[in-house]
Write an enzyme that holds these catalytic residues in place. Structure first.
Site, PDB file in Angstrom:
ATOM      1  N   PRO A  92       3.245   6.994  13.864  1.00 29.73           N
ATOM      2  CA  PRO A  92       4.071   7.747  12.922  1.00 29.73           C
ATOM      3  C   PRO A  92       5.547   7.371  12.996  1.00 29.73           C
ATOM      4  O   PRO A  92       6.313   7.685  12.080  1.00 29.73           O
ATOM      5  CB  PRO A  92       3.841   9.204  13.317  1.00 29.73           C
ATOM      6  CG  PRO A  92       3.315   9.151  14.709  1.00 29.73           C
ATOM      7  CD  PRO A  92       2.577   7.862  14.847  1.00 29.73           C
ATOM      8  N   GLU A 119       0.490  10.699  23.533  1.00 31.89           N
ATOM      9  CA  GLU A 119       1.861  10.520  23.052  1.00 31.89           C
ATOM     10  C   GLU A 119       2.159   9.071  22.671  1.00 31.89           C
ATOM     11  O   GLU A 119       3.284   8.750  22.280  1.00 31.89           O
ATOM     12  CB  GLU A 119       2.860  10.971  24.130  1.00 31.89           C
ATOM     13  CG  GLU A 119       2.809  12.456  24.440  1.00 31.89           C
ATOM     14  CD  GLU A 119       3.141  13.308  23.228  1.00 31.89           C
ATOM     15  OE1 GLU A 119       4.185  13.070  22.592  1.00 31.89           O
ATOM     16  OE2 GLU A 119       2.336  14.212  22.903  1.00 31.89           O
ATOM     17  N   ARG A 161      -9.500  -5.703   0.865  1.00 33.45           N
ATOM     18  CA  ARG A 161      -9.794  -5.819  -0.573  1.00 33.45           C
ATOM     19  C   ARG A 161      -8.944  -6.886  -1.248  1.00 33.45           C
ATOM     20  O   ARG A 161      -9.208  -7.280  -2.383  1.00 33.45           O
ATOM     21  CB  ARG A 161      -9.605  -4.472  -1.263  1.00 33.45           C
ATOM     22  CG  ARG A 161      -8.192  -3.955  -1.296  1.00 33.45           C
ATOM     23  CD  ARG A 161      -8.106  -2.523  -1.805  1.00 33.45           C
ATOM     24  NE  ARG A 161      -8.596  -2.405  -3.173  1.00 33.45           N
ATOM     25  CZ  ARG A 161      -7.825  -2.599  -4.239  1.00 33.45           C
ATOM     26  NH1 ARG A 161      -6.559  -2.956  -4.078  1.00 33.45           N
ATOM     27  NH2 ARG A 161      -8.337  -2.453  -5.457  1.00 33.45           N
ATOM     28  N   ASP A 176      -3.161  -2.531  -9.879  1.00 26.68           N
ATOM     29  CA  ASP A 176      -3.145  -1.379  -8.983  1.00 26.68           C
ATOM     30  C   ASP A 176      -1.760  -0.750  -8.931  1.00 26.68           C
ATOM     31  O   ASP A 176      -0.744  -1.409  -9.192  1.00 26.68           O
ATOM     32  CB  ASP A 176      -3.510  -1.814  -7.551  1.00 26.68           C
ATOM     33  CG  ASP A 176      -4.991  -2.104  -7.392  1.00 26.68           C
ATOM     34  OD1 ASP A 176      -5.778  -1.697  -8.261  1.00 26.68           O
ATOM     35  OD2 ASP A 176      -5.348  -2.746  -6.386  1.00 26.68           O
TER      36      ASP A 176
END
Length: 273
Positions: A92, A119, A161, A176
């Protein structure tokens, strides 16, 4: 492309056997290897974590298992003829994963993923392997998961993909959302299929017109409308030069105009027609 994943939950990566990724593996487009980090632990409890220096809650994944696991993974890959490895660290605290990065990763021959738990991994591991290969620290969103395996699945599917021969229609990803080119920084508009009427709801007449130019313009307009509605921040980041005269007309109707610095800003008093 070769893909290695080191994890304490190998079973989490079972979805790599299904759908487009599974088909890519079956066709030999993607060579996937999942490794259990606990193979490189040497105590009876197979310990992979310890308390953090400096105190604080949570545990930190240890250097020794990760170092031995990555050394083994690299050696096995090189022995099998792989080359050009890149380390992908789902976290993150990484930079946002985007379609642009997916395209970049799809052009690399070998990706090694290190999904962490707790963590995170002792920072020295990333710093060590950054001296041997490019490192991509990537976040799939502004939220925190229990571990990085879900991010591995997301990134792998986005990358796979794009590999040649994976999609049934090689042109599918050209329109897309976020696709490089005309759709960069835009969301794809609504799509429709048969039947032409369902529960009293029809489809836009232009899609039945057979006029390719009008259909392309309608799709572009709808992409602009949806982007303004759901992701106005993308419009703000767009280079004004990327918009043609028709684009600017639609954006003006939707309440946008270039500011003195050349960016687009929302005019609160404007009302969509």
């Amino acid at each position: 492309m070769r893909l290695d994943v080191v994890t304490i939950f190998p079973e989490y990566l079972e979805p790599l056997n299904v759908s487009l990724v599974g088909k890519a593996r079956a066709r030999g487009r993607l060579d996937v290897h999942v490794h259990d980090l606990r193979q490189w632990t040497y105590d009876r409890h197979h310990t992979v974590d310890d308390t953090p220096y400096g105190g604080g809650p949570g545990m930190v994944m240890k250097t020794e298992p990760w170092g031995d696991a990555l050394d083994h993974t690299l050696a096995a890959g090189y022995e099998a003829g792989a080359h050009g490895p890149a380390l992908v660290v789902p976290t993150p605290s990484g930079r946002p994963f985007t379609q642009e990065i997916a395209v970049e990763l799809s052009q690399r021959p070998w990706l090694i993923f290190t999904p962490a738990r707790y963590e995170g991994i002792d920072r020295r591991v990333t710093d060590e392997y950054a001296t041997r290969m490019p490192v991509y620290e990537l976040s799939i969103g502004d939220y925190v998961l229990a571990g990085g395996e879900a991010a591995v699945l997301v990134i792998t599917e986005a990358v796979a993909r794009l590999l040649p021969g994976v999609l049934g229609n090689a042109e599918s990803h050209r329109d897309d959302s976020f696709a490089p080119g005309a759709m960069a920084n835009l969301l794809e508009g609504p799509v429709y299929t048969k039947p032409p009427e369902w529960r009293g709801r029809g489809i836009p007449d232009v899609l039945l017109s057979g006029h390719h130019g009008r259909i392309a313009r309608w799709r572009r307009d709808e992409a602009l409308r949806r982007t303004v509605q759901h992701r106005p921040d993308l419009i703000e980041r767009c280079d004004p030069a990327a918009f043609d005269k028709k684009d600017r007309e639609i954006l003006s109707i939707l309440g946008w105009a270039p500011d003195p610095e050349g960016r687009f800003w929302r005019r609160p008093q404007a009302v969509e027609e």
